[in-house]
Design a protein around this motif. Sequence first.
Motif, mmCIF file in Angstrom:
data_model
loop_
_atom_site.group_PDB
_atom_site.id
_atom_site.type_symbol
_atom_site.label_atom_id
_atom_site.label_comp_id
_atom_site.label_asym_id
_atom_site.label_seq_id
_atom_site.Cartn_x
_atom_site.Cartn_y
_atom_site.Cartn_z
ATOM 1 N N ASP A 149 -2.176 -12.492 -24.262
ATOM 2 C CA ASP A 149 -2.878 -11.382 -23.605
ATOM 3 C C ASP A 149 -4.024 -10.829 -24.446
ATOM 4 N N LYS A 150 -4.098 -11.219 -25.725
ATOM 5 C CA LYS A 150 -5.178 -10.744 -26.589
ATOM 6 C C LYS A 150 -6.280 -11.784 -26.755
ATOM 7 N N GLY A 151 -6.121 -12.917 -26.108
ATOM 8 C CA GLY A 151 -7.153 -13.957 -26.203
ATOM 9 C C GLY A 151 -6.634 -15.209 -26.868
ATOM 10 N N THR A 152 -7.419 -15.755 -27.777
ATOM 11 C CA THR A 152 -7.093 -17.007 -28.445
ATOM 12 C C THR A 152 -6.462 -16.720 -29.804
ATOM 13 N N LYS A 153 -5.212 -17.099 -29.948
ATOM 14 C CA LYS A 153 -4.473 -16.860 -31.193
ATOM 15 C C LYS A 153 -4.339 -18.164 -31.965
ATOM 16 N N ILE A 154 -4.809 -18.177 -33.212
ATOM 17 C CA ILE A 154 -4.601 -19.338 -34.075
ATOM 18 C C ILE A 154 -3.153 -19.319 -34.538
ATOM 19 N N ARG A 155 -2.407 -20.346 -34.185
ATOM 20 C CA ARG A 155 -0.967 -20.308 -34.419
ATOM 21 C C ARG A 155 -0.571 -20.716 -35.840
ATOM 22 N N LEU A 156 -1.475 -21.335 -36.593
ATOM 23 C CA LEU A 156 -1.154 -21.731 -37.962
ATOM 24 C C LEU A 156 -1.403 -20.569 -38.913
ATOM 25 N N GLN A 157 -0.450 -20.344 -39.810
ATOM 26 C CA GLN A 157 -0.594 -19.284 -40.798
ATOM 27 C C GLN A 157 -1.041 -19.898 -42.121
ATOM 28 N N LEU A 158 -2.346 -20.045 -42.284
ATOM 29 C CA LEU A 158 -2.884 -20.569 -43.528
ATOM 30 C C LEU A 158 -3.246 -19.413 -44.458
ATOM 31 N N SER A 159 -3.026 -19.610 -45.742
ATOM 32 C CA SER A 159 -3.351 -18.575 -46.716
ATOM 33 C C SER A 159 -4.856 -18.489 -46.899
ATOM 34 N N ARG A 160 -5.312 -17.387 -47.502
ATOM 35 C CA ARG A 160 -6.728 -17.248 -47.816
ATOM 36 C C ARG A 160 -7.174 -18.384 -48.741
ATOM 37 N N GLU A 161 -6.290 -18.763 -49.650
ATOM 38 C CA GLU A 161 -6.612 -19.846 -50.587
ATOM 39 C C GLU A 161 -6.818 -21.159 -49.853
ATOM 40 N N GLU A 162 -5.982 -21.423 -48.851
ATOM 41 C CA GLU A 162 -6.119 -22.655 -48.077
ATOM 42 C C GLU A 162 -7.404 -22.631 -47.251
ATOM 43 N N ILE A 163 -7.724 -21.495 -46.656
ATOM 44 C CA ILE A 163 -8.963 -21.387 -45.888
ATOM 45 C C ILE A 163 -10.163 -21.623 -46.797
ATOM 46 N N ALA A 164 -10.115 -21.017 -47.994
ATOM 47 C CA ALA A 164 -11.204 -21.215 -48.956
ATOM 48 C C ALA A 164 -11.354 -22.679 -49.319
ATOM 49 N N SER A 165 -10.226 -23.371 -49.487
ATOM 50 C CA SER A 165 -10.265 -24.794 -49.819
ATOM 51 C C SER A 165 -10.890 -25.606 -48.696
ATOM 52 N N ILE A 166 -10.542 -25.281 -47.465
ATOM 53 C CA ILE A 166 -11.068 -26.017 -46.315
ATOM 54 C C ILE A 166 -12.581 -25.862 -46.198
ATOM 55 N N ILE A 167 -13.092 -24.649 -46.440
ATOM 56 C CA ILE A 167 -14.530 -24.425 -46.272
ATOM 57 C C ILE A 167 -15.301 -24.617 -47.572
ATOM 58 N N GLY A 168 -14.588 -24.964 -48.646
ATOM 59 C CA GLY A 168 -15.254 -25.309 -49.897
ATOM 60 C C GLY A 168 -15.897 -24.148 -50.611
ATOM 61 N N THR A 169 -15.115 -23.080 -50.836
ATOM 62 C CA THR A 169 -15.657 -21.921 -51.545
ATOM 63 C C THR A 169 -14.549 -21.265 -52.359
ATOM 64 N N ALA A 170 -14.909 -20.220 -53.103
ATOM 65 C CA ALA A 170 -13.935 -19.479 -53.893
ATOM 66 C C ALA A 170 -13.139 -18.536 -52.993
ATOM 67 N N ASN A 171 -11.917 -18.196 -53.422
ATOM 68 C CA ASN A 171 -11.062 -17.314 -52.630
ATOM 69 C C ASN A 171 -11.767 -15.994 -52.319
#
Length: 209
Positions: A149-171
């Motif tokens: 009901d709130k729209g599009t929910k990303i169901r994976l709970q990735l840490s900030r560190e993992e997101i930083a790794s995916i986009i190639g930057t510092a935390n």
Amino acid sequence: MDQIFLKNDAQKMYKKGDVIYNEDTPSFGLYYISEGTVKIFMTERNGREVILRLAGKGDIFGHGFLFGDRNHNDSAKAVEETHCHFLDGNEFQHLMVKNPELGVEIMKKIGKELNFVQGRCIDLIKKSVRERLACYFHYMAKNHSEQNDKGTKIRLQLSREEIASIIGTANETAIRFISEFKEMGLIHEEGRFFHILDHDRIASIGRIH
């Protein structure tokens, strides 16, 4: 092709955080994901993970043996409860002889994976961190989300560190731009889940056509 893996009895369930294989360990065959998500990554000398891709339902991984590699050149870990089917390399080669069309399908999947990794490399060179973060949210909304009901929910709970790794930057940089996206009304965070609020603006920022 999917039926070949699903007929195989060598299925295993991995809990979130379970290691499926480690870098530099022997590669014996193919893994096929029937449910769940696996992160494929390499580890730098300082212990930092560099995430190459997220493999989801219907994807294969661990196929280094196809190219003559005796050992895995990456690691694989479940990021949610995941069910994998394993096909031994010898059995796979036997199936290839009996069914050449299988080889074509496998090569198509590997080609799609290589194109994705190549695209990520191009993004790392040509796009800013803000643009890469937008691309990340766009990809997650397309491949790892559910509607509520709130729209599009990303169901994976990735840490900030993992997101930083995916986009190639510092935390710290990833955290700063995530906060910026929230202030801009592009995303909303509830607990450890992100909701995508404005798909069009995210696609525009990421230069996604």
